[in-house]
Each structure stands twice: as structure tokens, then as C-alpha cells.
Design an enzyme around this catalytic site. Structure first.
Site, mmCIF file in Angstrom:
data_model
loop_
_atom_site.group_PDB
_atom_site.id
_atom_site.type_symbol
_atom_site.label_atom_id
_atom_site.label_comp_id
_atom_site.label_asym_id
_atom_site.label_seq_id
_atom_site.Cartn_x
_atom_site.Cartn_y
_atom_site.Cartn_z
ATOM 1 N N THR A 1 48.350 35.621 59.922
ATOM 2 C CA THR A 1 49.178 36.455 59.229
ATOM 3 C C THR A 1 49.667 37.565 60.041
ATOM 4 O O THR A 1 49.168 38.267 60.767
ATOM 5 C CB THR A 1 48.376 37.829 58.733
ATOM 6 O OG1 THR A 1 47.742 37.124 57.431
ATOM 7 C CG2 THR A 1 49.182 38.732 57.661
ATOM 8 N N GLU B 1 41.488 42.458 62.841
ATOM 9 C CA GLU B 1 40.791 43.886 62.133
ATOM 10 C C GLU B 1 39.341 44.163 62.412
ATOM 11 O O GLU B 1 38.494 43.217 62.158
ATOM 12 C CB GLU B 1 40.939 43.770 60.452
ATOM 13 C CG GLU B 1 42.379 43.878 60.177
ATOM 14 C CD GLU B 1 42.561 43.678 58.734
ATOM 15 O OE1 GLU B 1 43.679 43.822 58.384
ATOM 16 O OE2 GLU B 1 42.002 42.834 58.044
#
Length: 406
Positions: free
Chosen positions: A195, A274
Site C-alpha cells: 500500500t 505501522e
């Protein structure tokens, strides 16, 4: 070729000659910049690689159409809103965004590539895009008067902790050409694309068909070798514009520079996964071919148990053996011929002593952990080989994604 990574997030990186950018707040985020427009001073050779998601965003579909002829002049990226699964209104909003950027730049709408990233299923705020570009239209020369790639990279961030830029130079007929890339991405990262959105610019001269070949070849071993959490986004894209301002270059030299920029960005993206605290690099060699090596390396880097072992500094190398063993279709893998190493330390088939396990635990505290596997099917110098990039799995990853829309 020379290259400069952007490990220092505060470093300023200029776009190549003939490119300008604008960053501002269109209303997707509360205060910080959330729109980036990047434009060339002429119609440029262009190429792109895009997500294969069945839910691909309208921005992806429009950009695929617009780049099909190998030409573009501008790129716009909106962050914090993916504009996916928003129906006909979303389609109109994407087309309108391309139209407004074309008016600002002074090019045709089909010469604009569009990116959008963020929450799925939420339309753009009504009227926000037109209101913003109406203001820019009053002083278009002031809107595109910056070459600050770092500001552009900052505007496209979502859960990223810092902007990601990289640059490299290559000799050209005009002296020296520059390749500059920006990227965003932190979670929902797994090919195809991974992503992320990346915009790469160069003032080197290259034919559109060759740019497409070179970009795809580089993406295969960089951006498409990246995985944070095995989830493929609806909005991934890598696009590149070459305006030719610096003249002709050797294609191999340009590919090398593009490879350096793309690998730098890939490593930054993996390290900024993340909640991540550790960059994990996995290399498989001695394979039947490169494709087999990639499958094995991806099985390792994508294993939640490998990721958590690295995060917890647990010297449980058996989790790597487990991940290799999951590749049950690879019937020519013989465990008796496999070798597993962490850094310089062989952990299989060498029996680990308590001292060796203590050394491994200390190594796992590094910012970057290298896991290498020799499958022993071919000799390591002639067999298939592939390197992939990922990160550890932390409790912060769960928290970020549990609270993403709230």
C-alpha cells in the site's frame, strides 16, 4: 551514478529541472497538507505500475487510461481519502480533480495522473476540491512555484511517521540528470503494488516505451518486493515522468539510478511500517529460480510468528524453518540441504548453543535484521535468488488499525 537517500526526514530534496510542485490543504485533514500537485514544464514520457485489486480506485482506473499513451504532464495525489467504493459520485470527483489540475497546469485533462489514499467508502467533502482550486486559479504561477520534493512527500502521508524521498544522479548529454522519488505508505502493504503511492521524476530523456520497461523491471525487485502486513491496497501506484530537460542518458545508467531511488524508498517504507521498530530483510538463494526464491522469502517475511519473534528479540529461528516448510508445493526443497542464517550467524543445521542463542538475541535488537536462506537446490552463485523487505509486528500496529477511522 551517485545517490542520496533520505534517512534524515528533515532533509530537503529538490525536484529535477523542469518540475514544480504545490502542497496544500484541500479539506481531507483538519490542518496539515493533504493535496500535492506535481507538474512538468512540458508533456513528458510517462509510465505507471498499479494495484491489481478488484476494488481498484477510480483514480487508479483513470490514471491507467491516461498513461496508456506513454505521456503525461502532471500528477495529483489526495491523502486521507481513498475515494473507493463511492459510486458514480466518486468517478465524477476523480474526473473533476483531473480537470481542475489540468486547468492549473495548462495541459489536457488526459495528461493528468491521479492518486488518492486513505479511508475507503467515504466521498470527498462536497465542493471542497472546486473551492480549493478556485483559490489557486487566482494566482496559478504562485501555486506551482516550488521544487521542494520533501513538502510534496509530506502532503501525501497518511499513517506515515515521516516523509519519504530519495534521489540519484546519472551522467547525461547535458551534464547530469537527476532522478527524484517520493513515496507514502505504512500499512496495508503487499504487492500487487504494495500500500503505497510513489511519484518519481527525472529530467533524463527516455522514450516512453523504454521508460515503461525500465520502471516495471525496477518495481519487480523493489516496490513489489515489499510487504508490511500481506494486505493489498485498492489505491497503490508507482508513476514516473521523464521530461528530457537534461538530455539523453545511458539507459542502463538510468535504470541503475532508478533502482537506487526505488530501493531506498522501499526500505524506508518497510522501516516505517505501522508500529514497526525493526526492518526485516529476507534473502533466499540457491533456489530453482528467482520466482521460487521470492515465494520462500515472502513466506518468511509475511509470517506473523517470524515478525513477532523479531519484535520480541526471541531467538526462535524455528519459526523461519516453519515458514519455509509452509511452501509445500515446492517439492524440491529438502530440509537436509537448507541453511538458515541470521546476519552472519548460521542457526540451522548448526545446533545452537546457549552462547549462540544469546548472540542471536542481541542481534535481534538491531534496527535491521537480515535473514538469509540457502535452499541448496542450486549452488548459491548460479541458483535463483530474491530479496524482500518487511518489518516486525508490534502491538502498536494493532492499535493503529483498530482505531483507523475513529
Amino acid at each position: 551514478m551517485t545517490s542520496t537517500g533520505a534517512g534524515n526526514a528533515a532533509a530537503s530534496v529538490d525536484l529535477p529541472a523542469g518540475f514544480a510542485c504545490h502542497a496544500g490543504n484541500v479539506g481531507m485533514k483538519d490542518e496539515s497538507d493533504d493535496v500535492m500537485v506535481l507538474a512538468a514544464d512540458r508533456v513528458s514520457a510517462a509510465a505507471g505500475v498499479f494495484t491489481k485489486s478488484l476494488f481498484a480506485a477510480s483514480s487508479v482506473r483513470l490514471s491507467q487510461i491516461n498513461v496508456a499513451d506513454g505521456q503525461a504532464q502532471a500528477v495529483v495525489v489526495v491523502s486521507k481519502n481513498a475515494n473507493v467504493a463511492t459510486g458514480e459520485q466518486g468517478e465524477r470527483d476523480t474526473a473533476n480533480l483531473a480537470q481542475r489540475v489540468a486547468e492549473l497546469v495548462g495541459c489536457a485533462p488526459d495528461q493528468v495522473l491521479v492518486g488518492s489514499t486513505g479511508v475507503i467508502g467515504v466521498p470527498y467533502p462536497e465542493g471542497a476540491v472546486d473551492k480549493y482550486f478556485d483559490r489557486l486559479a487566482e494566482e496559478p504561477s504562485q501555486a506551482l512555484n516550488s521544487r521542494d520534493a520533501t513538502a510534496a512527500a509530506t502532503a501525501i502521508m497518511t499513517t506515515d511517521t515521516h516523509p519519504k524521498t530519495a534521489s540519484a544522479t546519472v551522467p547525461s548529454g547535458g551534464g547530469e540528470a537527476t532522478v527524484v522519488g517520493i513515496a507514502k505508505g505504512s500499512g496495508m502493504i503487499e504487492p500487487d503494488m504494495a500500500t503505497m503511492i510513489s511519484v518519481i521524476t527525472t529530467d533524463a530523456e527516455i522514450a516512453p516505451d523504454r521508460l515503461d520497461v525500465v520502471l516495471r523491471r525496477v518495481c519487480d525487485v523493489t516496490f513489489n518486493a515489499l510487504s508490511v502486513d500481506t494486505d493489498t491496497s485498492t489505491n497503490d501506484m508507482v508513476v514516473m515522468l521523464a521530461n528530457g530537460a537534461a538530455g539523453a542518458v545511458d539507459e542502463a545508467e538510468l535504470e541503475s539510478a532508478l533502482g537506487a531511488v526505488s530501493l531506498d524508498l522501499t526500505r524506508q517504507l518497510a522501516f516505517d511500517g505501522e508500529g514497526a521498530e525493526t526492518l526485516i530483510v529476507v534473502t533466499a538463494n540457491g533456489a530453482r529460480d528467482d520466482a521460487q526464491a521470492k515465494r520462500v522469502a515472502k513466506a518468511i517475511v509475511n509470517s506473523p510468528l517470524v515478525k513477532t519473534a523479531v519484535h520480541g528479540r526471541d531467538p526462535n529461528w524455528g519459526r523461519v524453518a516453519m515458514a519455509i516448510g509452509k511452501c509445500s508445493d515446492e517439492t524440491d526443497i529438502d530440509p537436509d540441504r537448507v541453511r538458515i542464517r541470521f546476519g552472519d550467524q548460521e542457526v540451522y543445521p548448526t545446533l545452537a548453543t546457549p552462547e549462540a542463542l544469546a548472540e542471536l538475541e542481541a542481534y535481534l535488537a538491531s534496527d535491521e535484521v537480515l535473514i538469509s536462506v540457502d535452499l541448496g537446490i542450486q549452488t548459491s552463485d548460479v541458483g535463483g535468488s530474491f530479496t524482500v523487505y518487511g518489518c516486525d509486528l508490534t502491538d502498536q500496529y494493532v492499535r493503529i488499525n483498530a482505531d483507523y477511522t475513529t
